[in-house]
Design a protein around this motif. Structure first.
Motif, mmCIF file in Angstrom:
data_model
loop_
_atom_site.group_PDB
_atom_site.id
_atom_site.type_symbol
_atom_site.label_atom_id
_atom_site.label_comp_id
_atom_site.label_asym_id
_atom_site.label_seq_id
_atom_site.Cartn_x
_atom_site.Cartn_y
_atom_site.Cartn_z
ATOM 1 N N ILE A 93 66.318 -93.263 -50.306
ATOM 2 C CA ILE A 93 67.364 -94.191 -49.883
ATOM 3 C C ILE A 93 68.101 -93.618 -48.668
ATOM 4 C CG2 ILE A 93 69.554 -95.290 -50.508
ATOM 5 C CD1 ILE A 93 67.253 -96.531 -51.980
ATOM 6 N N SER A 94 68.013 -94.330 -47.551
ATOM 7 C CA SER A 94 68.767 -93.962 -46.347
ATOM 8 C C SER A 94 69.188 -95.251 -45.657
ATOM 9 C CB SER A 94 67.904 -93.117 -45.405
ATOM 10 O OG SER A 94 66.878 -93.920 -44.821
ATOM 11 N N THR A 95 70.020 -95.132 -44.625
ATOM 12 C CA THR A 95 70.363 -96.329 -43.860
ATOM 13 C C THR A 95 69.183 -96.707 -42.959
ATOM 14 O OG1 THR A 95 71.360 -95.118 -42.011
ATOM 15 C CG2 THR A 95 72.804 -95.686 -43.873
ATOM 16 N N ALA A 96 69.243 -97.906 -42.400
ATOM 17 C CA ALA A 96 68.136 -98.391 -41.572
ATOM 18 C C ALA A 96 68.092 -97.694 -40.215
ATOM 19 C CB ALA A 96 68.251 -99.896 -41.367
ATOM 20 N N ALA A 97 69.257 -97.315 -39.711
ATOM 21 C CA ALA A 97 69.328 -96.686 -38.387
ATOM 22 C C ALA A 97 70.690 -96.041 -38.199
ATOM 23 C CB ALA A 97 69.076 -97.725 -37.289
ATOM 24 N N VAL A 98 70.795 -95.263 -37.135
ATOM 25 C CA VAL A 98 72.076 -94.745 -36.647
ATOM 26 C C VAL A 98 72.310 -95.399 -35.297
ATOM 27 C CG1 VAL A 98 73.224 -92.706 -35.706
ATOM 28 C CG2 VAL A 98 71.971 -92.542 -37.856
ATOM 29 N N CYS A 99 73.520 -95.932 -35.080
ATOM 30 C CA CYS A 99 73.796 -96.654 -33.831
ATOM 31 C C CYS A 99 74.944 -95.989 -33.079
ATOM 32 C CB CYS A 99 74.135 -98.111 -34.135
ATOM 33 S SG CYS A 99 74.425 -99.105 -32.640
ATOM 34 N N VAL A 100 74.718 -95.701 -31.787
ATOM 35 C CA VAL A 100 75.702 -95.007 -30.946
ATOM 36 C C VAL A 100 75.679 -95.600 -29.535
ATOM 37 C CG1 VAL A 100 75.571 -92.822 -32.222
ATOM 38 C CG2 VAL A 100 73.973 -93.252 -30.345
ATOM 39 N N TYR A 101 76.611 -95.127 -28.708
ATOM 40 C CA TYR A 101 76.585 -95.479 -27.287
ATOM 41 C C TYR A 101 75.421 -94.753 -26.591
ATOM 42 C CZ TYR A 101 81.087 -97.953 -26.952
ATOM 43 O OH TYR A 101 82.101 -98.871 -27.050
ATOM 44 N N PRO A 102 74.960 -95.267 -25.439
ATOM 45 C CA PRO A 102 73.837 -94.629 -24.734
ATOM 46 C C PRO A 102 74.052 -93.137 -24.467
ATOM 47 C CG PRO A 102 74.285 -96.775 -23.756
ATOM 48 C CD PRO A 102 75.370 -96.533 -24.768
ATOM 49 N N SER A 103 75.259 -92.750 -24.148
ATOM 50 C CA SER A 103 75.528 -91.335 -23.821
ATOM 51 C C SER A 103 75.381 -90.407 -25.024
ATOM 52 C CB SER A 103 76.945 -91.186 -23.242
ATOM 53 O OG SER A 103 77.053 -91.876 -22.022
ATOM 54 N N ARG A 104 75.383 -90.967 -26.219
ATOM 55 C CA ARG A 104 75.293 -90.156 -27.436
ATOM 56 C C ARG A 104 73.915 -90.257 -28.099
ATOM 57 N NH1 ARG A 104 79.060 -88.301 -25.541
ATOM 58 N NH2 ARG A 104 77.542 -86.615 -25.605
#
Length: 267
Positions: A93-104
């Motif tokens: 069980i994990s999340t579907a993705a990690v979402c960040v700004y382009p710089s990160r």
């Protein structure tokens, strides 16, 4: 597929579309009146929801260290003892993705790789959240995020084009974003709270799909109004109509109050 570009369609019909708002509101009321699942069924759906979340940080004070903490949370979003009680501790069980700004993006890719995790990194782009930057700047954001390892790109539409009925111009912009994404999935955020009408939500949904989107999303989480039942119904109907016309399956994503993105297959 992600890389398939639909040919330039006849967009004149889009401007003539009208959504029956009263019928949509009645349907939304009916759905909201349905009973929620309880006990183990509720637990199962909540776990499913966790696996559909893009765990997100989009703050001005983001640093490599808090992006790293976010990645660790994405790998284990639910306490191990709780998972063990549900006999789900060994199901990945994990999340579907990690979402960040382009710089990160590079920070997130590095943290997940070090943890030997295959969770994808998503990046917002194209002048998120307002989309009010020059086109070349928006395209460069997409290219930069992809080059740094993002495999999902969350673009925002140009709301001015939608509000003024310039559907062909909007199609052309999104298609350029599609090309810049390469093999990365493209998720198109409609910012429904700024589109004024449900008819515009339907039109923007259709144009976004015709231009090559893999997902259509309700909102950035930064608008005054984000996901609502009526908007979700209209977007899902657009997805169904598009699928019946083309055979292409597009996905729907809802952004809630806390910018948790729940990806739902076409209903």
């Amino acid at each position: 597929s992600s890389t398939h570009l639909r040919g330039l369609p006849d967009l004149e019909w889009v401007s003539r579309v009208r959504v029956n708002t009263q019928a949509v509101l009645k349907r939304a009321q009916s759905i909201q009146g349905q009973k929620l699942p309880k006990k183990q069924w509720q637990s199962a759906w909540l776990l499913k929801a966790v696996t559909c979340i893009d765990l997100t940080t989009l703050s001005g004070d983001d640093t490599p260290s808090n992006v790293h903490r976010l990645c660790m949370k994405a790998i284990q979003p639910v306490r191990h003892d709780l998972l063990r009680k549900m006999d789900m501790h060994d199901k990945g069980i994990s999340t579907a993705a990690v979402c960040v700004y382009p710089s990160r993006v590079a920070d997130a890719v590095r943290s997940l790789k070090a943890a030997n995790s295959s969770i994808p990194v998503a990046s917002v782009a194209t002048g998120f959240p307002a989309g009010q930057t020059p086109l070349e700047s928006r395209l460069q954001e997409v290219r930069s995020a992809v080059n740094d390892g993002a495999t999902e790109i969350d673009i925002v539409i140009n709301r001015m084009l939608a509000l003024t009925g310039q559907w062909e111009a909007m199609f052309n912009e999104i298609r350029l974003f599609r090309e810049a994404c390469g093999d990365a999935h493209m998720k198109t955020i409609l910012a429904v709270g700024e589109l004024e009408t449900l008819s515009n939500v339907y039109k923007a949904s259709m144009v976004a799909m015709m231009a090559g989107s893999d997902f259509i999303k309700t909102s950035t989480g930064k608008e005054a109004v984000n996901a609502t039942y009526p908007v979700a119904i209209v977007m899902l109907r657009a997805i169904r109509d598009y699928f019946l016309c083309t055979g292409h399956k597009i996905y729907h994503e809802v952004t809630g109050q806390y910018a948790a993105h729940h990806e739902l297959p076409m209903a």
